[in-house]
Design an enzyme around this catalytic site. Structure first.
Site, PDB file in Angstrom:
ATOM      1  N   GLY A 186      24.189 -32.712 -17.539  1.00 60.96           N
ATOM      2  CA  GLY A 186      23.238 -31.602 -17.610  1.00 60.96           C
ATOM      3  C   GLY A 186      22.736 -31.331 -16.205  1.00 60.96           C
ATOM      4  N   HIS A 208       3.714 -38.999 -25.177  1.00 68.25           N
ATOM      5  CA  HIS A 208       2.857 -39.161 -23.994  1.00 68.25           C
ATOM      6  C   HIS A 208       1.455 -39.682 -24.332  1.00 68.25           C
ATOM      7  CE1 HIS A 208       6.068 -36.916 -22.364  1.00 68.25           C
ATOM      8  NE2 HIS A 208       5.581 -35.708 -22.495  1.00 68.25           N
ATOM      9  N   TRP A 234     -19.367 -52.122 -59.409  1.00 67.24           N
ATOM     10  CA  TRP A 234     -18.491 -52.759 -60.400  1.00 67.24           C
ATOM     11  C   TRP A 234     -17.330 -51.823 -60.678  1.00 67.24           C
ATOM     12  CZ3 TRP A 234     -19.982 -57.610 -62.125  1.00 67.24           C
ATOM     13  CH2 TRP A 234     -21.301 -57.977 -61.828  1.00 67.24           C
ATOM     14  N   LYS A 284       3.546 -40.911 -14.185  1.00 65.40           N
ATOM     15  CA  LYS A 284       2.429 -40.242 -13.494  1.00 65.40           C
ATOM     16  C   LYS A 284       1.559 -41.312 -12.853  1.00 65.40           C
ATOM     17  CE  LYS A 284       2.254 -35.862 -15.873  1.00 65.40           C
ATOM     18  NZ  LYS A 284       2.202 -34.822 -14.849  1.00 65.40           N
ATOM     19  N   ASP A 308       6.034 -33.016 -29.719  1.00 66.46           N
ATOM     20  CA  ASP A 308       6.374 -32.703 -28.338  1.00 66.46           C
ATOM     21  C   ASP A 308       5.617 -33.587 -27.347  1.00 66.46           C
ATOM     22  OD1 ASP A 308       7.684 -31.273 -26.301  1.00 66.46           O
ATOM     23  OD2 ASP A 308       6.014 -29.885 -26.081  1.00 66.46           O
ATOM     24  N   THR A 360      23.043 -29.091 -14.010  1.00 65.30           N
ATOM     25  CA  THR A 360      22.579 -27.800 -13.502  1.00 65.30           C
ATOM     26  C   THR A 360      21.481 -27.229 -14.405  1.00 65.30           C
ATOM     27  OG1 THR A 360      24.438 -26.800 -14.678  1.00 65.30           O
ATOM     28  CG2 THR A 360      24.712 -27.219 -12.323  1.00 65.30           C
ATOM     29  N   TYR A 376      23.753 -37.109 -27.513  1.00 62.97           N
ATOM     30  CA  TYR A 376      23.612 -38.481 -27.006  1.00 62.97           C
ATOM     31  C   TYR A 376      24.690 -39.445 -27.505  1.00 62.97           C
ATOM     32  CZ  TYR A 376      18.865 -37.540 -25.325  1.00 62.97           C
ATOM     33  OH  TYR A 376      17.777 -37.058 -24.661  1.00 62.97           O
TER      34      TYR A 376
END
Ligand SMILES: *[C@@H]1O[C@H](CO)[C@@H](O)[C@H](O)[C@H]1NC(C)=O
Ligand SMILES: *[C@@H]1O[C@H](CO)[C@@H](O)[C@H](O)[C@H]1NC(C)=O
Ligand SMILES: *[C@@H]1O[C@H](CO)[C@@H](O)[C@H](O)[C@H]1NC(C)=O
Ligand SMILES: *[C@@H]1O[C@H](CO)[C@@H](O)[C@H](O)[C@H]1NC(C)=O
Length: 790
Positions: A37, A272, A616, A213, A267, A39, A154
């Site tokens: 992948g 994340h 009860w 991050k 997503d 490009t 995959y």
């Protein structure tokens, strides 16, 4: 040597500038990098830049490289596309620009495009790598495949890598995968099983770029380094709430094909934001760099997460979304998507450290600003008598700021009212800042740390892959634990239409939500679109009506009104009982009907005399108390866990004795009877809540039973005709001695039964409910309009 577009370009340059010897002489080995992948969008924006960055660092360490950009297109299309991308690679500002420019030329020379579509093309790539190694007498260090392709590809690619591209000479194989890794638990599991046929666990690197991050990667080290100060604070006694926020201004135009299937929770929240929650809430590992230990602590925390219910979340969809989906996916005019583009979710952790602390995860598209942060808000135990401006009176929070927003760079902020944290290595303290208020405090009230140099997450993660470090990647167990947690909520939301929101600044406070109990709701009513139904229901029909049903009092209303009336009546009875006898004994039924009553009591009856109330059970299924079929579990989940009742006032039925369920010799029914005799004056309950089954049974007293057999008992084992399960139940003798008996019936499904029941004569064998006849107390029917009117 093959002459390709790049080498041609390169030779042009070297003929102008002589190439200095930047390459180290001793080789540590050769690494082949294959980006699939190559490009695509992600590769263009981040991956090539990341690999270039890494190349610059590692080439001086004695590694040699070749880079293959793979994609489906033929070479004459792929080549120029790749060249365009490589030409655009940037030299980071902090490095020597001249040296970088030369390294860039080398990098271009080492990179080439390959069409990788068929099995033969994969084999050919393998042959070429081997030939190069042989010719240049290189030792192979390893091969890295980066799969920046749609997830459906995959397994096929993994199979090809395994069958024809494994290093033959002992080098490592590393295969990097991008999300999505499935769209629920089952699909994630089947993808994992398929991949494991071709790749070993330690060969797979699942990227969650949030873990690269800088402010996210610092969470565990920060907790570890400041453990002495944080340890006493990082728990339910001091933390009021935790917010994990990822807001975006963009919509999903152009990617609706993907987004419409996935939505905001799949997503970004399932991956994340959940990973960040883990880093904040997990037990701090002894060694924060030990991937096994980190994983172990994460998995342990997953088992402590409280199950989500439909009401744990609020969801929205920006107004134009449906229109965009229809347009891009060629849907018919009447197509309606219920994919959420906004969600707020309240997650609770059931352990000693975090019990009761809400972790609020929020994300959405088309919001007012682009920003991401996690914020731990502490309670302030200080009462300021004078001078509220003093630092110790102020808000106390720790913020991991991922980037964008008003600060524009990653940062860790700690309120000065808390403590001064240790400066992480590679970070600097910010002492000059704009006059800005961030999350309720001016910047001057924080200690602020920021990375000395900002790095792209992909650059950081690519470097970790080269180092073979797994701790910043998502293992299979981790992935499946997360899907297991989120899938039930996703399933229940799939039947639910999200609230529409206008998008951008127009949202105002339209998406603001609040927490009540453990449930979330929007603070504003949705704008109701006028419909005929609204006009037809007259105001009168919302009123409560009273009448007679089977010669007893009846209260009737729409369900919500009915429940609030019943809970108010119940509180009156409870207060009356406590006034008279100092105690209130109530017996409750199971099933779904009373859930609304339990919730109402939990959320609206703060002055209920819970401390004097004894709970009860009217009846119980012969299942363990924590089984989802247990009546006690329903009572616990919807009421008991939210209120403060002394433990010794709670009386579940002893269905489980001697490691077995409801066996006569274990005398569970007798034991319950003894407990009633011990605590309930004159064995007369103050309040009993009953329901009626479609077949007319009540409690667990079923048709055609030999009721006379337990005439002298208060509690008995009984048999349900439909299911083999046994039950334990109060008998009619116990029920009829009660002071107040309420029969609650709701829902359209009960209409037919209600109609029939209104006509039949008393007949315990056919209609057990007709045998409920209080000897001196009072029976009231609470029937909602749906059940009454159909
Ligand atoms: C890879 O392929 C070989 C056969 O070529 C097979 O024996 C092996 O189980 C496959 N999977 C892994 C993880 O090696
Ligand atoms: C929608 O229709 C257009 C024009 O007919 C076509 O080019 C496009 O590929 C279609 N898209 C999808 C997702 O079917
Ligand atoms: C117990 O019940 C008896 C008979 O119903 C009653 O006379 C007595 O007052 C009750 N005692 C208490 C403490 O409520
Ligand atoms: C509860 O029962 C007592 C005794 O039977 C009765 O006086 C009272 O009115 C009942 N309460 C309600 C709300 O029905």
């Amino acid at each position: 040597m093959k002459m390709n577009f790049f080498s041609a370009f390169f030779f042009l340059l070297v003929s102008l500038y002589p190439l200095p010897q930047i390459l180290a002489k001793e080789s540590n080995g050769h690494i082949s990098v294959v980006i699939l992948g190559a490009t695509g969008d992600l590769a263009r924006k981040y991956l090539w830049q990341g690999f270039f960055h890494h190349y610059m660092e590692q080439v001086t360490n004695g590694y040699s490289f070749s880079f293959y950009g793979g994609a489906l297109a033929e070479a004459d299309q792929g080549n120029p596309a790749l060249f365009e991308i490589l030409k655009g690679l940037r030299c980071p500002s902090e490095v020597d620009q001249q040296k970088c420019a030369l390294l860039k030329e080398q990098f271009l020379k080492l990179s080439q495009y390959r069409q990788l579509r068929t099995a033969e093309q994969y084999s050919a790539l393998h042959e070429e790598i081997n030939t190069q190694l042989k010719q240049e007498e290189l030792v192979e260090a390893g091969r890295l495949f980066y799969l920046s392709v749609p997830a459906f590809a995959y397994v096929e690619i993994a199979e090809r890598i395994n069958s024809s591209c494994r290093p033959t000479t002992g080098g490592w194989l590393r295969v990097v995968l991008e999300k999505p890794f499935g769209h629920d638990y089952d699909s994630a599991q089947s993808l994992a099983v398929d991949l494991e046929k071709y790749l070993r666990q330690d060969e797979m690197y699942r990227i969650d770029h949030y873990l690269g991050k800088q402010a996210v990667a610092q969470i565990l080290p920060f907790r570890h380094d400041n453990a002495k100060l944080l340890y006493p604070l990082w728990n339910r006694h001091h933390v009021e709430k935790v917010e994990i926020i990822l807001k975006e201004t963009l919509d999903v135009k152009g990617r609706t094909q993907f987004y419409n299937q996935y939505g905001v929770i799949r997503d970004v929240i399932q991956n994340h934001l959940t990973e960040i929650l883990m880093l904040i809430a997990m037990e701090i590992p002894y060694n924060v760099n030990d991937p096994q230990e980190v994983l172990g602590k994460k998995l342990k925390l997953y088992t402590n997460l409280q199950d989500l219910s439909r009401r744990s979340a609020v969801v929205g969809q920006y107004q134009n979304f449906n229109f965009e989906v229809k347009e891009e996916l060629n849907k018919t005019v009447d197509y309606v998507s219920n994919t959420a583009t906004f969600a707020g979710v309240a997650v609770y952790i059931e352990n000693v450290q975090w019990d009761g602390v809400p972790f609020i995860l929020t994300s959405g598209k088309a919001l007012d600003e682009r920003v991401g942060y996690a914020r731990i808000v502490f309670r302030n135990p200080t009462f300021c008598v004078q001078n509220e401006e003093a630092m110790h009176c102020k808000l106390r929070q720790v913020i991991f700021y991922f980037g964008h927003g008003s600060l524009q760079h990653p940062a860790i902020l700690v309120s000065k009212s808390l403590f001064k944290p240790i400066l992480p290595s590679g970070w600097k303290e910010v002492t000059e800042y704009p006059e800005l208020t961030l999350l309720g405090q001016p910047l001057s009230e924080y200690y602020i740390y920021t990375p000395v140099t900002q790095s792209e997450p992909y650059t950081i993660l690519i470097s970790l892959i080269f180092q073979g470090k797994h701790d910043s990647f998502v293992s299979t167990e981790n992935l499946l634990a997360s899907w297991k947690f989120w899938s039930p909520l996703l399933h229940s939301l799939s039947l639910h239409m999200p609230r529409l929101y206008p998008g951008g600044n127009d949202n105002n406070n339209f998406l603001d939500f609040e927490l009540k109990g453990h449930e979330l709701s929007f603070i504003q009513e949705p704008v109701v679109i006028s419909s005929n139904i609204q006009d037809e229901i007259s105001v009168d029909s919302f009123q409560i009506t009273q009448g007679k049903y089977r010669q007893n009092e009846m209260v009737s209303a729409w369900a919500e009104e009915l429940i609030s009336r019943l809970s108010a009546d119940l509180q009156k009875i409870a207060e009356e009982s406590v006034k008279n006898s100092g105690q209130f004994h109530m017996a409750l039924s199971g099933g779904s009907t009373p859930i609304a009553l339990f919730q109402r009591l939990a959320l609206h009856h703060y002055t209920f005399p819970w401390k004097k109330t004894h709970f009860w059970m009217v009846d119980e299924r012969c299942v363990p108390l924590d089984d989802s079929g247990s009546n006690f579990k329903t009572l616990h989940d919807y009421l008991l866990q939210y209120i403060k009742v002394p433990y010794y006032n709670i009386h579940p039925m002893p269905v489980y004795l001697n490691q077995r369920l409801c066996v006569e010799e274990d005398s569970g029914a007798e034991a319950y009877e003894k407990e009633i005799l011990k605590l309930v004056n004159d064995t007369s309950f103050d309040f009993i809540l009953l329901g009626v089954g479609d077949d007319g049974h009540t409690a667990s007293l079923f048709k055609n039973s030999k009721f006379e057999m337990h005439k002298d008992k208060l509690v008995a084992l009984t048999e349900s005709p439909s299911k083999p399960h046994q039950r334990m139940s109060l008998t009619f003798s116990a029920i009829n001695k009660a002071k107040n008996i309420t029969v609650l019936i709701t829902g359209k499904a009960k209409h037919e039964m209600i109609t029939q029941l209104s006509r039949v004569k008393d007949d315990a064998k056919k209609w057990p409910i007709t045998a409920v006849k209080p000897t001196s107390g009072k029976l009231i029917w609470y029937i909602d309009y749906d059940a009454l009117l159909g």
